[in-house]
Design a protein around this motif. Structure first.
Motif, PDB file in Angstrom:
ATOM      1  N   ILE A 174     -18.779  -7.141   1.045  1.00 32.76           N
ATOM      2  CA  ILE A 174     -17.795  -6.634   2.005  1.00 32.76           C
ATOM      3  C   ILE A 174     -16.519  -7.450   1.928  1.00 32.76           C
ATOM      4  CG2 ILE A 174     -17.318  -6.415   4.475  1.00 32.76           C
ATOM      5  CD1 ILE A 174     -20.274  -5.671   4.848  1.00 32.76           C
ATOM      6  N   ALA A 175     -16.637  -8.776   1.799  1.00 33.65           N
ATOM      7  CA  ALA A 175     -15.451  -9.635   1.691  1.00 33.65           C
ATOM      8  C   ALA A 175     -14.669  -9.319   0.419  1.00 33.65           C
ATOM      9  CB  ALA A 175     -15.868 -11.103   1.714  1.00 33.65           C
ATOM     10  N   ARG A 176     -15.366  -9.115  -0.699  1.00 39.36           N
ATOM     11  CA  ARG A 176     -14.665  -8.772  -1.945  1.00 39.36           C
ATOM     12  C   ARG A 176     -13.987  -7.414  -1.840  1.00 39.36           C
ATOM     13  NH1 ARG A 176     -19.394 -11.165  -4.225  1.00 39.36           N
ATOM     14  NH2 ARG A 176     -20.327  -9.095  -4.489  1.00 39.36           N
ATOM     15  N   ALA A 177     -14.642  -6.467  -1.192  1.00 44.24           N
ATOM     16  CA  ALA A 177     -14.032  -5.147  -1.021  1.00 44.24           C
ATOM     17  C   ALA A 177     -12.785  -5.225  -0.148  1.00 44.24           C
ATOM     18  CB  ALA A 177     -15.052  -4.184  -0.410  1.00 44.24           C
ATOM     19  N   GLU A 178     -12.809  -6.074   0.869  1.00 45.31           N
ATOM     20  CA  GLU A 178     -11.638  -6.224   1.740  1.00 45.31           C
ATOM     21  C   GLU A 178     -10.464  -6.818   0.970  1.00 45.31           C
ATOM     22  OE1 GLU A 178     -10.407  -8.179   6.051  1.00 45.31           O
ATOM     23  OE2 GLU A 178     -12.228  -8.820   5.021  1.00 45.31           O
ATOM     24  N   VAL A 179     -10.729  -7.841   0.174  1.00 46.81           N
ATOM     25  CA  VAL A 179      -9.661  -8.445  -0.630  1.00 46.81           C
ATOM     26  C   VAL A 179      -9.077  -7.427  -1.602  1.00 46.81           C
ATOM     27  CG1 VAL A 179      -9.167 -10.188  -2.382  1.00 46.81           C
ATOM     28  CG2 VAL A 179     -10.568 -10.773  -0.409  1.00 46.81           C
ATOM     29  N   PHE A 180      -9.932  -6.638  -2.227  1.00 43.21           N
ATOM     30  CA  PHE A 180      -9.457  -5.635  -3.179  1.00 43.21           C
ATOM     31  C   PHE A 180      -8.594  -4.580  -2.494  1.00 43.21           C
ATOM     32  CE2 PHE A 180     -10.162  -1.407  -5.043  1.00 43.21           C
ATOM     33  CZ  PHE A 180      -9.577  -1.598  -6.292  1.00 43.21           C
ATOM     34  N   LEU A 181      -9.041  -4.079  -1.345  1.00 44.70           N
ATOM     35  CA  LEU A 181      -8.281  -3.044  -0.643  1.00 44.70           C
ATOM     36  C   LEU A 181      -6.945  -3.571  -0.131  1.00 44.70           C
ATOM     37  CD1 LEU A 181     -11.153  -1.287   1.351  1.00 44.70           C
ATOM     38  CD2 LEU A 181      -9.945  -0.433  -0.660  1.00 44.70           C
ATOM     39  N   LEU A 182      -6.917  -4.802   0.356  1.00 45.36           N
ATOM     40  CA  LEU A 182      -5.658  -5.370   0.838  1.00 45.36           C
ATOM     41  C   LEU A 182      -4.681  -5.601  -0.307  1.00 45.36           C
ATOM     42  CD1 LEU A 182      -6.914  -7.934   3.501  1.00 45.36           C
ATOM     43  CD2 LEU A 182      -5.866  -5.700   3.891  1.00 45.36           C
ATOM     44  N   SER A 183      -5.175  -6.066  -1.450  1.00 46.67           N
ATOM     45  CA  SER A 183      -4.290  -6.240  -2.604  1.00 46.67           C
ATOM     46  C   SER A 183      -3.795  -4.903  -3.124  1.00 46.67           C
ATOM     47  CB  SER A 183      -5.029  -6.998  -3.712  1.00 46.67           C
ATOM     48  OG  SER A 183      -6.138  -6.245  -4.166  1.00 46.67           O
ATOM     49  N   LEU A 184      -4.647  -3.883  -3.060  1.00 45.16           N
ATOM     50  CA  LEU A 184      -4.229  -2.547  -3.488  1.00 45.16           C
ATOM     51  C   LEU A 184      -3.149  -2.002  -2.567  1.00 45.16           C
ATOM     52  CD1 LEU A 184      -5.026  -0.495  -5.704  1.00 45.16           C
ATOM     53  CD2 LEU A 184      -6.521   0.579  -4.014  1.00 45.16           C
ATOM     54  N   ARG A 185      -3.306  -2.217  -1.264  1.00 47.85           N
ATOM     55  CA  ARG A 185      -2.274  -1.766  -0.319  1.00 47.85           C
ATOM     56  C   ARG A 185      -0.959  -2.487  -0.558  1.00 47.85           C
ATOM     57  NH1 ARG A 185      -2.844  -3.056   6.009  1.00 47.85           N
ATOM     58  NH2 ARG A 185      -2.525  -5.130   5.128  1.00 47.85           N
ATOM     59  N   ALA A 186      -1.017  -3.808  -0.801  1.00 43.81           N
ATOM     60  CA  ALA A 186       0.208  -4.557  -1.082  1.00 43.81           C
ATOM     61  C   ALA A 186       0.873  -4.069  -2.362  1.00 43.81           C
ATOM     62  CB  ALA A 186      -0.119  -6.047  -1.184  1.00 43.81           C
ATOM     63  N   ARG A 187       0.069  -3.700  -3.360  1.00 50.16           N
ATOM     64  CA  ARG A 187       0.635  -3.203  -4.615  1.00 50.16           C
ATOM     65  C   ARG A 187       1.349  -1.870  -4.407  1.00 50.16           C
ATOM     66  NH1 ARG A 187      -3.734  -3.174  -9.130  1.00 50.16           N
ATOM     67  NH2 ARG A 187      -3.861  -5.289  -8.270  1.00 50.16           N
ATOM     68  N   PHE A 188       0.743  -0.991  -3.620  1.00 45.34           N
ATOM     69  CA  PHE A 188       1.381   0.295  -3.343  1.00 45.34           C
ATOM     70  C   PHE A 188       2.664   0.123  -2.537  1.00 45.34           C
ATOM     71  CE2 PHE A 188      -2.789   2.395  -4.239  1.00 45.34           C
ATOM     72  CZ  PHE A 188      -2.314   3.268  -5.206  1.00 45.34           C
ATOM     73  N   ARG A 189       2.649  -0.799  -1.605  1.00 51.25           N
ATOM     74  CA  ARG A 189       3.868  -1.054  -0.827  1.00 51.25           C
ATOM     75  C   ARG A 189       4.980  -1.589  -1.710  1.00 51.25           C
ATOM     76  NH1 ARG A 189       2.176  -3.837   4.975  1.00 51.25           N
ATOM     77  NH2 ARG A 189       1.314  -1.953   5.942  1.00 51.25           N
ATOM     78  N   THR A 190       4.627  -2.469  -2.629  1.00 52.13           N
ATOM     79  CA  THR A 190       5.630  -3.019  -3.543  1.00 52.13           C
ATOM     80  C   THR A 190       6.195  -1.934  -4.446  1.00 52.13           C
ATOM     81  OG1 THR A 190       4.490  -5.151  -3.520  1.00 52.13           O
ATOM     82  CG2 THR A 190       6.038  -4.748  -5.318  1.00 52.13           C
ATOM     83  N   ALA A 191       5.312  -1.055  -4.947  1.00 54.44           N
ATOM     84  CA  ALA A 191       5.774   0.033  -5.805  1.00 54.44           C
ATOM     85  C   ALA A 191       6.643   1.015  -5.029  1.00 54.44           C
ATOM     86  CB  ALA A 191       4.578   0.746  -6.419  1.00 54.44           C
TER      87      ALA A 191
END
Length: 317
Positions: free
Chosen positions: A228-245
């Motif tokens: 669950i912790a790894r999934a949270e880190v992945f989803l948050l990094s994915l959201r940050a990547r989309f925001r940056t794009a």
């Protein structure tokens, strides 16, 4: 004015710090998990062998509780909704979504999703594998009604009530809240299971196995916490990547910071940067050196050249 106070309250610091320790598989939890596994296996064995538990199932079914107390039927028809997967999942997800926003973490929603996934896979596999028919579809008095194409054993309503409402106690942040929510979840799970027996939609053994199945998932959840912790880190990094794009900004290199204004330079900073670039692009030959102190100024030299030209004209003219 009251709305402003509520919004200001909601924007305060998260209730649950991000570094708060998550539940772990303690020795007590492992012992309880082992005992629950033994109970689960004992119930399945008792039904497979047609023991006294199956005879008790038939006695309760033939007693027909819904006919003994018909005045409770309308009320319990609504109460059993607390065990239906759709309505309970939506209700609990809305609450945990608000908690996730307050705590600035996706963990509550991910814990709920993980538990429901485990519930559907484990309970669904046993339901299909054993294929037991429900009391309303039973064919032979005293039989186990197994491997007949049904999907009633264990009780999905009961297991779902245990898991869905038990998640609230599992995610509680204070001992007092955990105690209150544990009692609430127990009352809901016991009530839903007993209601399905009253309505005649489940055998008593279905409900017993549903309680055991739900408790097994709650007890095993700490093993899922690293994933669950790894999934949270992945989803948050994915959201940050989309925001940056979406903002058109390049990813920020490690060890650097963007301006507080969202990474867009202010008008003054942009103007200063443009002026510096223009100054660097100017040719060096166009720079006019300052006149030495002993030389004459530009106005005096112009006047002398004009007088010299006038004398030449007078002398040659």
């Amino acid at each position: 004015m009251r709305t402003d106070r509520i919004l200001a309250r909601l924007e305060q610091e998260p209730e649950r710090p991000s570094n708060l320790a998550t539940p772990r598989m303690s020795r007590t939890r492992k012992v309880l998990l082992g005992c629950m596994l033994l109970l689960y296996g004992a119930i399945v064995y008792a039904v497979l062998k047609g023991t006294d538990l199956v005879r008790l199932d038939w006695q309760v079914m033939l007693f027909r509780p819904y006919r003994q107390w018909p005045e409770l039927h309308a009320l319990l028809d609504y109460f059993v909704v607390l065990g239906q997967r759709g309505p309970t999942a939506v209700l609990v997800m809305a609450w945990l979504g608000w908690r996730s926003w307050r705590q600035r973490t996706l963990r509550p929603l991910l814990v709920l999703a993980s538990s429901l996934l485990l519930l559907n896979v484990t309970v669904g596999a046993v339901k299909i594998g054993l294929g037991r028919l429900g009391p309303h579809y039973a064919t032979t008095v005293g039989s186990t009604e197994l491997f007949a194409g049904g999907d009633i054993f264990p009780s999905g309503h009961t297991a779902n009530a245990v898991v869905t409402w038990g998640i609230l106690a599992y995610l509680a942040t204070t001992p007092r809240a955990r105690r209150v929510l544990s009692v609430t979840a127990a009352v809901a799970a016991l009530g839903v299971g007993a209601t399905t027996v009253y309505l005649g939609t489940h055998w008593l053994s279905d409900v017993l196995l549903g309680w055991a199945a739900g408790l097994l998932i709650l007890l095993a959840l700490p093993w899922c916490e690293p994933a669950i912790a790894r999934a949270e880190v992945f989803l948050l990094s994915l959201r940050a990547r989309f925001r940056t794009a979406g903002s058109g900004l390049a990813p920020t290199p490690a060890g650097t910071r963007r301006p507080l204004g969202g990474g867009v330079p202010t008008q003054d900073a942009a103007g200063a940067l443009a002026q510096r670039k223009e100054a660097e692009a100017e040719p060096e030959g166009e720079t006019v050196p300052a006149a030495p102190p002993h030389r004459q100024g530009p106005h005096q030299g112009h006047q002398e050249r004009a007088l010299r030209a006038a004398r030449l004209d007078a002398g040659g003219g």
